[in-house]
Design an enzyme around this catalytic site. Structure first.
Site, PDB file in Angstrom:
ATOM      1  N   HIS A  60      33.251  37.754  43.851  1.00  0.00           N
ATOM      2  CA  HIS A  60      32.953  37.112  42.566  1.00  0.00           C
ATOM      3  C   HIS A  60      32.517  35.665  42.734  1.00  0.00           C
ATOM      4  O   HIS A  60      32.538  34.898  41.779  1.00  0.00           O
ATOM      5  CB  HIS A  60      34.155  37.229  41.625  1.00  0.00           C
ATOM      6  N   PHE A  81      45.105  36.846  35.737  1.00  0.00           N
ATOM      7  CA  PHE A  81      44.386  37.109  34.474  1.00  0.00           C
ATOM      8  C   PHE A  81      45.185  37.990  33.521  1.00  0.00           C
ATOM      9  O   PHE A  81      45.275  37.692  32.316  1.00  0.00           O
ATOM     10  CB  PHE A  81      43.030  37.781  34.787  1.00  0.00           C
ATOM     11  N   ASN A  84      51.764  44.539  45.566  1.00  0.00           N
ATOM     12  CA  ASN A  84      51.429  44.077  44.225  1.00  0.00           C
ATOM     13  C   ASN A  84      52.688  44.028  43.366  1.00  0.00           C
ATOM     14  O   ASN A  84      53.500  44.970  43.414  1.00  0.00           O
ATOM     15  CB  ASN A  84      50.384  44.991  43.565  1.00  0.00           C
TER      16      ASN A  84
HETATM   17  N1  APR Z   1      52.344  38.802  44.465  1.00  0.00           N
HETATM   18  C1  APR Z   1      51.837  40.051  44.309  1.00  0.00           C
HETATM   19  N2  APR Z   1      51.220  40.465  43.180  1.00  0.00           N
HETATM   20  C2  APR Z   1      51.114  39.572  42.181  1.00  0.00           C
HETATM   21  C3  APR Z   1      51.621  38.254  42.263  1.00  0.00           C
HETATM   22  C4  APR Z   1      52.264  37.887  43.473  1.00  0.00           C
HETATM   23  N3  APR Z   1      52.779  36.664  43.657  1.00  0.00           N
HETATM   24  N4  APR Z   1      51.344  37.613  41.094  1.00  0.00           N
HETATM   25  C5  APR Z   1      50.696  38.516  40.313  1.00  0.00           C
HETATM   26  N5  APR Z   1      50.556  39.678  40.967  1.00  0.00           N
HETATM   27  C6  APR Z   1      49.856  40.878  40.549  1.00  0.00           C
HETATM   28  C7  APR Z   1      50.026  41.250  39.093  1.00  0.00           C
HETATM   29  O1  APR Z   1      51.107  42.166  38.962  1.00  0.00           O
HETATM   30  C8  APR Z   1      48.677  41.917  38.769  1.00  0.00           C
HETATM   31  O2  APR Z   1      48.762  43.329  38.917  1.00  0.00           O
HETATM   32  O3  APR Z   1      48.482  40.608  40.735  1.00  0.00           O
HETATM   33  C9  APR Z   1      47.709  41.370  39.819  1.00  0.00           C
HETATM   34  C10 APR Z   1      46.651  40.455  39.242  1.00  0.00           C
HETATM   35  O4  APR Z   1      45.824  41.258  38.431  1.00  0.00           O
HETATM   36  P1  APR Z   1      44.695  40.537  37.530  1.00  0.00           P
HETATM   37  O5  APR Z   1      45.316  39.428  36.782  1.00  0.00           O
HETATM   38  O6  APR Z   1      43.995  41.641  36.784  1.00  0.00           O
HETATM   39  O7  APR Z   1      43.705  39.880  38.601  1.00  0.00           O
HETATM   40  P2  APR Z   1      42.581  40.604  39.444  1.00  0.00           P
HETATM   41  O8  APR Z   1      42.977  42.004  39.767  1.00  0.00           O
HETATM   42  O9  APR Z   1      42.258  39.715  40.573  1.00  0.00           O
HETATM   43  O10 APR Z   1      41.347  40.614  38.414  1.00  0.00           O
HETATM   44  C11 APR Z   1      40.115  41.083  38.914  1.00  0.00           C
HETATM   45  O11 APR Z   1      39.064  40.407  36.861  1.00  0.00           O
HETATM   46  O12 APR Z   1      38.588  38.934  35.174  1.00  0.00           O
HETATM   47  C12 APR Z   1      38.180  39.407  36.374  1.00  0.00           C
HETATM   48  O13 APR Z   1      36.802  38.171  37.788  1.00  0.00           O
HETATM   49  C13 APR Z   1      38.132  38.317  37.395  1.00  0.00           C
HETATM   50  O14 APR Z   1      38.371  38.543  39.783  1.00  0.00           O
HETATM   51  C14 APR Z   1      38.982  38.841  38.533  1.00  0.00           C
HETATM   52  C15 APR Z   1      39.000  40.329  38.269  1.00  0.00           C
END
Ligand code: APR
Length: 244
Positions: free
Chosen positions: A123, A37, A215
């Site tokens: 979620h 996201f 992460n």
């Molecule tokens: N390996 C490790 N980390 C990764 C990778 C990967 N291959 N690809 C991306 N990331 C990291 C990014 O650096 C980022 O910090 O994963 C994280 C994803 O963060 P978000 O995009 O904010 O997703 P998330 O934390 O799951 O969002 C939480 O927000 O919009 C709502 O409901 C939606 O469940 C979601 C919630």
């Protein structure tokens, strides 16, 4: 600490742990081809006339169901995605009896598709859809294959069992997830920016020995973790052996 040293430390932590809880986010599914996201190439940084966070809200679903479903089918229904190395290694660890639960913010069902059984989907999941009028359940293919606003045989509107903005999480799922985190001896947080509450706040219930963060980017919890690995979750977990 060099990367190899970090992998060795992660292996050591996993080997000595018996009740591991994984807390995952969209970052564990990017290696399956599903954008996250908030990364620069993430869904929320793609240009739309209406911001995606608005389109994924309860009020937008209620007032603009046709537009909601267009976006949802285009961007959220990734039924062809397959589990990647991260999902598969987590499953191997669960099969070896080392995992107490997988608490995920993801709605893509990939932990379950990898074979995991103790998955708490904070979620919800695109795999569960129900009629808001009679409660009849529908498979995701029905949503994928229909156009416009999917209707039930009774005439009611179908809703995906996913938590939209402005909606609350399922009490039983939260209770089970918190219980797992409270009883874990190791918490491995992977692929999440830890910016969305109440999900992100649940890791405070952890009382065990080791917190690991895997992460790509920094998170607000980095300083509290025993081990931080800023790398791809699939690549990192693929290097871990499952020793019982
Ligand atoms: N390996 C490790 N980390 C990764 C990778 C990967 N291959 N690809 C991306 N990331 C990291 C990014 O650096 C980022 O910090 O994963 C994280 C994803 O963060 P978000 O995009 O904010 O997703 P998330 O934390 O799951 O969002 C939480 O927000 O919009 C709502 O409901 C939606 O469940 C979601 C919630």
């Amino acid at each position: 600490m060099a990367d190899e040293e970090k992998i060795l430390k992660l292996q050591e932590i996993i080997d000595r742990s018996e009740r591991i809880v994984f807390f995952t986010g969209a970052g564990v599914s990017t290696e399956s081809g599903i954008p996250d996201f908030r990364s620069p190439d993430g869904l929320y940084n793609q240009k739309y006339s209406v911001p995606p966070e608005t389109m994924l809200s309860h009020s937008y679903y209620m007032s603009n169901p046709r537009e909601f479903y267009k976006f949802y089918r285009d961007k959220m229904l990734c039924l062809e995605a397959e589990p990647n190395k991260a999902h598969r290694k987590i499953y191997e660890l669960e099969k070896a009896g080392k995992v107490l639960g997988i608490v995920t913010q993801n709605i893509d069902g990939l932990h379950t598709k990898a074979g995991c059984s103790k998955v708490y989907e904070l979620h919800g999941s695109v795999y569960r859809n129900y009629c808001r009028k009679c409660g009849k359940l529908y498979r995701p293919e029905y949503i994928k294959e229909t156009q416009g606003v999917p209707k039930c045989l009774c005439g009611g509107i179908i809703k995906p069992d996913v938590v939209l903005y402005e909606e609350s999480l399922n009490d039983e799922t939260v209770e089970n997830a918190v219980n797992a985190i409270e009883n874990a001896d190791c918490l491995i947080v992977a692929g999440t920016s830890l910016t969305v509450y109440p999900a992100a706040g649940m890791i405070r219930y952890f009382k065990g020995e080791s917190i690991v963060l895997i992460n790509r980017d920094k998170t607000p919890v980095d300083s509290a973790a025993d081990l931080v690995i800023h790398d791809k979750a699939g690549e990192v977990l693929d290097k871990i052996k499952v020793n019982v």
